[in-house]
Scaffold this motif. Sequence first.
Motif, PDB file in Angstrom:
ATOM      1  N   TRP A  41       0.815  -1.217   0.000  1.00 22.96           N
ATOM      2  CA  TRP A  41       0.000   0.000   0.000  1.00 22.96           C
ATOM      3  C   TRP A  41       0.849   1.269   0.000  1.00 22.96           C
ATOM      4  O   TRP A  41       0.416   2.313  -0.499  1.00 22.96           O
ATOM      5  N   GLU A  55       1.450   1.590  -3.608  1.00 25.23           N
ATOM      6  CA  GLU A  55       0.234   2.040  -4.283  1.00 25.23           C
ATOM      7  C   GLU A  55       0.014   3.534  -4.074  1.00 25.23           C
ATOM      8  O   GLU A  55      -0.469   4.231  -4.973  1.00 25.23           O
ATOM      9  N   ALA A  93      -9.651  -0.788  -5.781  1.00 22.95           N
ATOM     10  CA  ALA A  93      -9.299  -1.808  -4.795  1.00 22.95           C
ATOM     11  C   ALA A  93     -10.508  -2.700  -4.585  1.00 22.95           C
ATOM     12  O   ALA A  93     -11.654  -2.300  -4.845  1.00 22.95           O
ATOM     13  N   LEU A 133      -9.529   4.072  -5.669  1.00 18.10           N
ATOM     14  CA  LEU A 133      -8.393   4.393  -4.817  1.00 18.10           C
ATOM     15  C   LEU A 133      -8.437   5.826  -4.312  1.00 18.10           C
ATOM     16  O   LEU A 133      -7.866   6.136  -3.258  1.00 18.10           O
ATOM     17  N   LYS A 172      -7.385  -4.993  -1.187  1.00 18.62           N
ATOM     18  CA  LYS A 172      -6.247  -5.320  -2.051  1.00 18.62           C
ATOM     19  C   LYS A 172      -6.393  -4.522  -3.351  1.00 18.62           C
ATOM     20  O   LYS A 172      -7.495  -4.433  -3.896  1.00 18.62           O
ATOM     21  N   PRO A 173      -5.312  -3.920  -3.861  1.00 15.83           N
ATOM     22  CA  PRO A 173      -5.409  -3.274  -5.173  1.00 15.83           C
ATOM     23  C   PRO A 173      -5.951  -4.260  -6.206  1.00 15.83           C
ATOM     24  O   PRO A 173      -5.606  -5.451  -6.187  1.00 15.83           O
TER      25      PRO A 173
END
Length: 605
Positions: free
Chosen positions: A324, A327, A385, A398, A508-509
């Motif tokens: 993250w 990300e 996500a 996101l 989770k992406p």
Amino acid sequence: MSMTGQRPVLVFADLGALLQSLAGSVPGLWPAIVRGGQEEFQCEPAGDPKEEPSQAKAFAVSVLAEDESDSRLNLVSEALRAGLRDLGLRAVTQQYAFSGVQFSSELVLVQLCCRQGGESQPELAWETDCPKETLRVLVLSEGATRQVCIEGHTWQLCSGEGQNCRPGTSGGQGTAGTAGIAGTAGTVAGRTIGLVPGSGALLYADGNVEALMRPVLLFDASDSTAPTDPSTASATEGPRRQLLQPSGNCGKLPLGLSAATSPMDVAARWLAESGGKVLAFTGAGISAESGVPTYRDAGGLWLRYNQMEVSSLPGFVRDPAKIWAFERDFFQLLDGVQPNAGHKALVELECKGLLSSVVTQNVDGLHQAAGSRVVCEVHGSEVHAICLRKGCGRRCELAGVFAADALWGTEDPELRAELKAQLHELQQKCRPGRSSPTDSSEASSEGQSLPSLPSCALDSSSSSSASAPSSSRSNGVFSPKMPSPRETLEDSLFKVPLCPFCKRGILKPDGVYFGEPLSRKVLLRSLRFAAEAKVVLLVGTNGNVDPARRLPLLAKRAQGARIIEVNPKSTALSKHADLRLMGPSAELLPELVRRTLGSQYAQVT
């Protein structure tokens, strides 16, 4: 040097380059010339002037060379005769003029001219009595700088190792202006073409340029910093300079090198006649033109990060906080990035009913941001996500995840145990021996209508695993060695976002990670579009990643689809392309769409 008519003009840096092309160094070039040159000419009789002019089908090739002896021109003449004889045609060679030559059926007339340079003759000129649609072949001499105009387009041509090849300068045996130079994507002011020894270029009447045998350099005449040596120029030196690679289009044009045709025109006609069955298959290149760094190229993300730590299921299970953090950096990298003209051109094709879908390997959401409605993201989306909690599984943007009021981490022991269980379940998905998850109802409802789909595509894990070590594969599915969760996982759970909907799921992406199966639903949908496509626009992809790279080939196999590649460089899929438009997609796609919608064959909604 000014010409009339619309036929392309062939330019060679030297006679050796012309001879090399005749020897087959440019596959299909001379057959394409003859195929496209069957014109009706009115020919003056060779005898009594009272006789009526005759009509015949013939094609004239006019070769103009400078500073070369007649013996070299005779060599060219013999090579032309031999090449034309191989095509089943007879050739008549007449030096310096066409007057007094009688045409007969299926004759190819070759005119060879030689002009000595010097103060008395600073410029070259073809004989004025050439038929209008004669193909002009210009052979330059070492260090020459010449200007050629055709149909309102003007090119400045420089030959040699580049010592005289600078925009707006004179050199060799003549001077050249710089106004109205045309480029590779239509009329672009201020373009000059540099030809190294052994190279050639094909100048189309619509302003397009095609390199022959060796790369040619195109640069802006107003750019005083342009390099003087085309053999050492780089395509990355700036927006004003481009190293144009040979594309091989000239030998693939259906009607040959005929009047008013070019690769761009042919591609536009194919799109217009597709009946709305155009598939756009895009890769990192189209996003790179918006400023999104590609993963593998110079300066790419995989040179700055360990891909197995920040883009793999093992990495996420071991340390989701590190994922993250990456990300967040990636999201900030995309801040301010906007769709470019290439993205918008695809939207216009879709709005007009010509484009059925966009299948993309990109994860940046720029196609949707541009307005594309039908987009298949085969590698997922890094701007969304997904919740890992069973019973939820909802998707969020996101932008909301990184908002100030987003929910990150928890001190609740019960919830932390749930989050660990979700990570453990995720870990099981990529253990050796586990197959990719499937949905039998999806397979029965969507798979049956697809013609002979490649099973390797349906069973494949993440295409990103193509760069993983071969030892990490098991039964075609990427199976990395799973690390045991570290004690730092407890700390990591304080730094991960929670689902904004259920409040109890770890996010989770939504990109497809190494070791993670592709979405079967997305893949089946992509396969269906590919199987129905009549034209595939292959934009900005290097064609190295399985199974996505198979989709254009499936379209070609299923429907005989024509593949139009739009890319500034050669790729693994170039050999499968029916036409190649070489250059930035943000420049070429808008021009291609403009011509498509203006075509008499376009059936738009």
